[in-house]
Scaffold this motif. Structure first.
Motif, PDB file in Angstrom:
ATOM      1  N   ASP A  74       0.838  -1.194   0.000  1.00 58.55           N
ATOM      2  CA  ASP A  74       0.000   0.000   0.000  1.00 58.55           C
ATOM      3  C   ASP A  74       0.876   1.247   0.000  1.00 58.55           C
ATOM      4  O   ASP A  74       1.919   1.299   0.672  1.00 58.55           O
ATOM      5  N   GLY A  75       0.454   2.245  -0.736  1.00 58.38           N
ATOM      6  CA  GLY A  75       1.231   3.476  -0.851  1.00 58.38           C
ATOM      7  C   GLY A  75       2.253   3.427  -1.953  1.00 58.38           C
ATOM      8  O   GLY A  75       2.836   4.452  -2.309  1.00 58.38           O
ATOM      9  N   GLN A  76       2.503   2.226  -2.505  1.00 61.08           N
ATOM     10  CA  GLN A  76       3.485   2.071  -3.586  1.00 61.08           C
ATOM     11  C   GLN A  76       2.896   1.324  -4.780  1.00 61.08           C
ATOM     12  O   GLN A  76       3.620   0.814  -5.625  1.00 61.08           O
ATOM     13  N   ASN A 139      -1.084   8.573  -0.785  1.00 59.95           N
ATOM     14  CA  ASN A 139      -0.728   7.578  -1.792  1.00 59.95           C
ATOM     15  C   ASN A 139      -1.778   6.468  -1.821  1.00 59.95           C
ATOM     16  O   ASN A 139      -2.286   6.051  -0.769  1.00 59.95           O
ATOM     17  N   LEU A 140      -2.073   5.972  -3.005  1.00 60.91           N
ATOM     18  CA  LEU A 140      -3.129   4.979  -3.188  1.00 60.91           C
ATOM     19  C   LEU A 140      -2.876   3.711  -2.367  1.00 60.91           C
ATOM     20  O   LEU A 140      -1.765   3.173  -2.348  1.00 60.91           O
ATOM     21  N   THR A 141      -3.917   3.245  -1.684  1.00 59.98           N
ATOM     22  CA  THR A 141      -3.842   1.997  -0.913  1.00 59.98           C
ATOM     23  C   THR A 141      -4.981   1.075  -1.350  1.00 59.98           C
ATOM     24  O   THR A 141      -5.924   1.490  -2.031  1.00 59.98           O
ATOM     25  N   ARG A 142      -4.907  -0.166  -0.909  1.00 57.47           N
ATOM     26  CA  ARG A 142      -5.965  -1.125  -1.236  1.00 57.47           C
ATOM     27  C   ARG A 142      -7.319  -0.681  -0.694  1.00 57.47           C
ATOM     28  O   ARG A 142      -8.355  -0.943  -1.305  1.00 57.47           O
ATOM     29  N   SER A 143      -7.315  -0.009   0.459  1.00 60.69           N
ATOM     30  CA  SER A 143      -8.589   0.427   1.045  1.00 60.69           C
ATOM     31  C   SER A 143      -9.271   1.503   0.200  1.00 60.69           C
ATOM     32  O   SER A 143     -10.471   1.742   0.351  1.00 60.69           O
ATOM     33  N   ASP A 144      -8.515   2.154  -0.691  1.00 65.03           N
ATOM     34  CA  ASP A 144      -9.101   3.151  -1.591  1.00 65.03           C
ATOM     35  C   ASP A 144      -9.787   2.508  -2.791  1.00 65.03           C
ATOM     36  O   ASP A 144     -10.578   3.158  -3.474  1.00 65.03           O
ATOM     37  N   LEU A 145      -9.447   1.254  -3.079  1.00 63.91           N
ATOM     38  CA  LEU A 145      -9.879   0.597  -4.305  1.00 63.91           C
ATOM     39  C   LEU A 145     -11.015  -0.391  -4.074  1.00 63.91           C
ATOM     40  O   LEU A 145     -11.088  -1.023  -3.010  1.00 63.91           O
ATOM     41  N   ASN A 146     -11.854  -0.551  -5.063  1.00 62.49           N
ATOM     42  CA  ASN A 146     -12.735  -1.708  -5.122  1.00 62.49           C
ATOM     43  C   ASN A 146     -11.851  -2.864  -5.596  1.00 62.49           C
ATOM     44  O   ASN A 146     -11.356  -2.847  -6.732  1.00 62.49           O
ATOM     45  N   LEU A 147     -11.609  -3.833  -4.727  1.00 62.11           N
ATOM     46  CA  LEU A 147     -10.628  -4.881  -5.015  1.00 62.11           C
ATOM     47  C   LEU A 147     -11.165  -5.996  -5.914  1.00 62.11           C
ATOM     48  O   LEU A 147     -10.450  -6.947  -6.211  1.00 62.11           O
TER      49      LEU A 147
END
Length: 201
Positions: A74-76, A139-147
């Motif tokens: 996450d963040g990368q 920075n983009l993390t998994r929690s920001d995304l619909n996985l």
């Protein structure tokens, strides 16, 4: 004259062998999205400046495969965990401006396009998008995304052409700024290629 001919043939052979080594090596198989335009392509074409080395190699954002269960931390995510490309994961461009966006319409068909500098045997292409209300200030993390990917293109170990397009339906119910994460998963290595594109629904 014969000596010059032999020298030229030898030099040509070395040049050809060198070019082949560059194109055939496992680390040289690369690709990125330019529809919707990715952050690395924006850096490469000069729309976004002061990006560092990614401006010369937008095709090199390669990291561990297996997203979202594994892959970059996450963040990368947008830089595939590669420190030299860290600016791709920042919420703003190196100048502090917002990343330029591509206008899209939810629920409509969209043609995604990849450019390849070397063509790997491919498992699939998957596309993810940020959730409503995602945090745009970090920075983009998994929690920001619909996985759950909204679009998956199986490729069954085939090698793509130099340019590959495929049409899929964009998710509906989204508005404003979002990030589409495209993941190209390689069949015969442990890696995948990552590309983040900023869009406005």
């Amino acid at each position: 004259m014969r000596r010059k001919t032999k020298w030229y043939a030898a030099a040509l052979g070395l040049t050809t062998a060198g070019a082949f080594a560059l194109s055939a090596g496992g680390a040289s198989s690369h690709g990125y999205t330019d529809l919707p335009i990715s952050r690395q392509k924006l850096c490469q074409n000069g729309t976004v400046t002061n990006c560092g080395s990614i401006q010369w190699e937008p095709q090199s954002v390669e990291g561990p495969k297996g997203f979202p269960g594994s892959g970059p931390a996450d963040g990368q995510i947008c830089n595939a965990g590669l420190g030299q490309f860290a600016q791709l994961s920042a919420p703003k461009t190196p100048s502090g401006a917002a990343w330029p966006t591509t206008r899209v319409t939810g629920g409509q068909s969209y043609t995604f396009r990849w450019q390849f500098t070397a063509m790997h045997a491919t498992t699939d292409f998957k596309y993810y998008v940020t959730k409503p209300g995602w945090n745009q200030n970090h920075n983009l993390t998994r929690s920001d995304l619909n996985l759950t990917p909204f679009f998956t293109v199986p490729y069954n170990g085939q090698r793509p052409p130099q340019t590959l397009s495929h049409a899929g339906t964009l998710p509906s119910g989204l508005s404003g700024h979002h990030v589409i994460l495209a993941v190209w998963t390689i069949a015969d290595t442990g890696n995948a290629f990552y590309a983040c594109s900023d869009v406005t629904f």
